[in-house]
Motif scaffolding. Sequence first.
Motif, PDB file in Angstrom:
ATOM      1  N   LYS A  33     -63.027 -18.386 -22.434  1.00 16.64           N
ATOM      2  CA  LYS A  33     -63.720 -17.373 -23.222  1.00 16.64           C
ATOM      3  C   LYS A  33     -64.773 -16.635 -22.392  1.00 16.64           C
ATOM      4  CE  LYS A  33     -64.179 -15.630 -27.389  1.00 16.64           C
ATOM      5  NZ  LYS A  33     -63.300 -14.473 -27.412  1.00 16.64           N
ATOM      6  N   ARG A  62     -60.874 -14.908 -18.750  1.00 16.36           N
ATOM      7  CA  ARG A  62     -60.446 -13.712 -19.486  1.00 16.36           C
ATOM      8  C   ARG A  62     -59.230 -13.078 -18.821  1.00 16.36           C
ATOM      9  NH1 ARG A  62     -66.024 -12.862 -20.625  1.00 16.36           N
ATOM     10  NH2 ARG A  62     -66.202 -12.073 -18.522  1.00 16.36           N
ATOM     11  N   ALA A  63     -59.189 -13.135 -17.481  1.00 13.12           N
ATOM     12  CA  ALA A  63     -58.014 -12.601 -16.778  1.00 13.12           C
ATOM     13  C   ALA A  63     -56.768 -13.387 -17.186  1.00 13.12           C
ATOM     14  CB  ALA A  63     -58.218 -12.667 -15.265  1.00 13.12           C
ATOM     15  N   VAL A  99     -56.237 -14.735 -20.139  1.00 17.57           N
ATOM     16  CA  VAL A  99     -55.840 -14.217 -21.458  1.00 17.57           C
ATOM     17  C   VAL A  99     -55.101 -12.888 -21.286  1.00 17.57           C
ATOM     18  CG1 VAL A  99     -56.642 -13.439 -23.721  1.00 17.57           C
ATOM     19  CG2 VAL A  99     -57.804 -15.340 -22.570  1.00 17.57           C
ATOM     20  N   ALA A 100     -55.646 -12.030 -20.415  1.00 16.60           N
ATOM     21  CA  ALA A 100     -55.037 -10.715 -20.205  1.00 16.60           C
ATOM     22  C   ALA A 100     -53.622 -10.857 -19.647  1.00 16.60           C
ATOM     23  CB  ALA A 100     -55.902  -9.880 -19.256  1.00 16.60           C
ATOM     24  N   GLU A 114     -51.163 -11.984 -22.173  1.00 17.24           N
ATOM     25  CA  GLU A 114     -50.781 -10.985 -23.170  1.00 17.24           C
ATOM     26  C   GLU A 114     -49.909  -9.871 -22.588  1.00 17.24           C
ATOM     27  OE1 GLU A 114     -52.671  -7.935 -26.279  1.00 17.24           O
ATOM     28  OE2 GLU A 114     -53.959  -9.635 -25.807  1.00 17.24           O
ATOM     29  N   PHE A 119     -55.519  -4.897 -24.612  1.00 16.78           N
ATOM     30  CA  PHE A 119     -55.363  -6.332 -24.860  1.00 16.78           C
ATOM     31  C   PHE A 119     -55.710  -6.607 -26.323  1.00 16.78           C
ATOM     32  CE2 PHE A 119     -56.379  -6.038 -20.271  1.00 16.78           C
ATOM     33  CZ  PHE A 119     -55.129  -6.406 -19.821  1.00 16.78           C
ATOM     34  N   GLN A 120     -54.677  -6.795 -27.100  1.00 16.73           N
ATOM     35  CA  GLN A 120     -54.813  -6.885 -28.563  1.00 16.73           C
ATOM     36  C   GLN A 120     -55.688  -8.053 -29.003  1.00 16.73           C
ATOM     37  OE1 GLN A 120     -52.587  -5.034 -30.887  1.00 16.73           O
ATOM     38  NE2 GLN A 120     -51.868  -3.747 -29.215  1.00 16.73           N
ATOM     39  N   GLU A 121     -55.628  -9.154 -28.234  1.00  9.57           N
ATOM     40  CA  GLU A 121     -56.337 -10.364 -28.675  1.00  9.57           C
ATOM     41  C   GLU A 121     -57.799 -10.382 -28.252  1.00  9.57           C
ATOM     42  OE1 GLU A 121     -54.090 -13.824 -27.412  1.00  9.57           O
ATOM     43  OE2 GLU A 121     -52.259 -12.779 -27.982  1.00  9.57           O
ATOM     44  N   LEU A 122     -58.165  -9.460 -27.347  1.00 10.61           N
ATOM     45  CA  LEU A 122     -59.562  -9.413 -26.899  1.00 10.61           C
ATOM     46  C   LEU A 122     -60.330  -8.404 -27.743  1.00 10.61           C
ATOM     47  CD1 LEU A 122     -59.089  -9.429 -23.006  1.00 10.61           C
ATOM     48  CD2 LEU A 122     -59.578 -11.362 -24.501  1.00 10.61           C
ATOM     49  N   GLU A 147     -64.571  -6.848 -24.634  1.00  9.03           N
ATOM     50  CA  GLU A 147     -63.861  -7.622 -23.603  1.00  9.03           C
ATOM     51  C   GLU A 147     -62.798  -6.783 -22.890  1.00  9.03           C
ATOM     52  OE1 GLU A 147     -64.219 -12.169 -25.404  1.00  9.03           O
ATOM     53  OE2 GLU A 147     -62.690 -10.809 -26.185  1.00  9.03           O
ATOM     54  N   MET A 198     -62.561  -6.142 -18.939  1.00  9.92           N
ATOM     55  CA  MET A 198     -61.364  -6.274 -18.106  1.00  9.92           C
ATOM     56  C   MET A 198     -61.180  -5.019 -17.260  1.00  9.92           C
ATOM     57  SD  MET A 198     -60.452  -9.239 -18.808  1.00  9.92           S
ATOM     58  CE  MET A 198     -59.388  -9.149 -17.394  1.00  9.92           C
ATOM     59  N   TYR A 236     -62.805  -5.224 -14.061  1.00 10.33           N
ATOM     60  CA  TYR A 236     -62.434  -6.414 -13.278  1.00 10.33           C
ATOM     61  C   TYR A 236     -62.494  -6.157 -11.773  1.00 10.33           C
ATOM     62  CZ  TYR A 236     -59.726 -10.558 -11.930  1.00 10.33           C
ATOM     63  OH  TYR A 236     -59.310 -11.742 -11.375  1.00 10.33           O
TER      64      TYR A 236
END
Lengths: 289, 236
Positions: free
Chosen positions: A157, A163-164, A166-167, A170, B90-93, B97, B101, B104
């Motif tokens: 989280k 987070r990368a 999670v990205a 997805e 990113f649908q879940e973020l 967030e 990203m 990044y």
Amino acid sequence: MEFLTILINGLSIGGIYAMIALGYTMVYGIAKMLNFAHGDIIMIAGYTIVLFFPVNPIVGIVAAIVFCAIAGIVIEKVAYKPLRGASPLAVLITAIGVSKLLQSAALIYSKGAIKGVPITTLGAIELFGGNLKIDVITLITIVCSVAIMVALTMFIKRSKTGRAMVAVSEDKGAAQLMGINVNKIITITFIIGSALAAVAGALMIFKPQGVEPTFGAMPGIKAFAAAVIGGIGSIPGAMVGGIVLGFIEAIFGATPLRDYVDAIEFAILIIVLLVKPTGILGKKRREKV
Amino acid sequence: MALLEVHDLEVNYGVIRAIKGISFEVNEGEIVTLIGANGAGKTTTMQSTVGLIPKKSGKVIFDGNDITKTPCHKIVHLGMTQVPEGRRIFQELTVYENLLMGAYSTKNKTGFKDDLNKIYERFPRLAERKNQIAGTLSGGEQQMLAMGRAIMSHPKLLMLDEPSMGLSPLLVDQVFEIIKEINKDGTTILLVEQNAGKSLSISDRAYVLENGEIVLTGTGKELSESEMVKKAYLGG
Ligand SMILES: Nc1ncnc2c1ncn2[C@@H]1O[C@H](COP(=O)(O)OP(=O)(O)O)[C@@H](O)[C@H]1O
Ligand SMILES: [Mg+2]
């Protein structure tokens, strides 16, 4: 007291399944593959600890985590990376092949002899005037698995790499457009998954039956079931699935049905998949280039 | 000076020849558009240029570097990124967030706060919804987020693949306004559109893509006055 015993046992067994299930689910979420060799990482941890135990048990556990992480990296680079983009069936068969290879190598290494650590218990503590007896390893298992799950959740989280992850899970393409090196994230995922499996192996080592080539096979398959029950690809799902299986074992283990626990667990897997094919916390996903 | 040069690009999907040897360039500061019908090969051109899908042959030079074989994530670090077709946020973020990203590839931590505030100023809707899960945004808001996310990486060249797709006329106007503003702020733009009228009106130059080949090129004005373009892409 019966209830407390079941609660504690359920948490402890479930914690181990959850730690292993996290490896399956993270690799599935990020590399979109079922790593059937994951259970055998536990076996590598077992042999490593047995080997280093005479030096120092802690050294054994640290060495196991390091060896397993390296094994995870090597397996991914040598066996799975060349198959990126290949048919899922080819990847699945390769993973089963890797599993068999590791078990065969373990058989050659151990020459068929069962190896164990010199002690089979860390003792027990008694509470409520001796009415409740808990193994020390059970308590350690609960503390370790809860701590690891909390830490992993925070990492996913809150950290940039988390987070990368999670990205990437997805949308790999969109993740690359952020400048994320997908191969690096996959490697990190294998390292984390294998390290968690090593910890699970360390917590399972104090058993009279010792370590054999199939040491990780049954916990591996059960944890895989846990990951699917929770929703494969979902990190909280793997935790929930692991705990659910742990409680099933603890509850049925305290009844005359205890010999049928494995069958009951897989029956529950089938029922969950019939009712909710994506698992308890799983989501439908669309695939993108 | 050419910021992006693409030479003789060919891309195949199996035996299908999607891009049949095209060359184009984008100069620093320009807005350049590729127009073409559905299936002409616009997305394939964009994604192979940025390294998302492999090229069969050809050469891509960006900012003086040969990036023909460079993987996508490294190209992004060099200063080129893309708002992909279909937005792909990113649908879940959360909204925040997603923007995180976008940053990044940037190193500068303090710059992030300023960048974020600029995005929230430019897209007030995103500021209102910064803690909302991005998958719950409307189509227009998702397009704003996709653009905001891409800008967070400070690209020298921003590619946008059909940013107006599926949006109401009012939002389409807004998207084109924002593209002009981003360009004014110093970002070079390569745009892909089926909406030829709007995109030609904001473009310095444009290329017309048909069946994987460039059939026409000129300034935005020239092309919007060309008989061929009028007939095929401007409805008369
Ligand atoms: N993944 C794919 N596999 C096979 N053919 C594809 C794929 N993607 C696109 N194509 C084909 O390549 C051609 C160009 O597609 P695309 O680049 O998406 O066009 P555009 O973006 O201009 O609509 C089309 O004929 C399309 O059918
Ligand atoms: Mg397209």
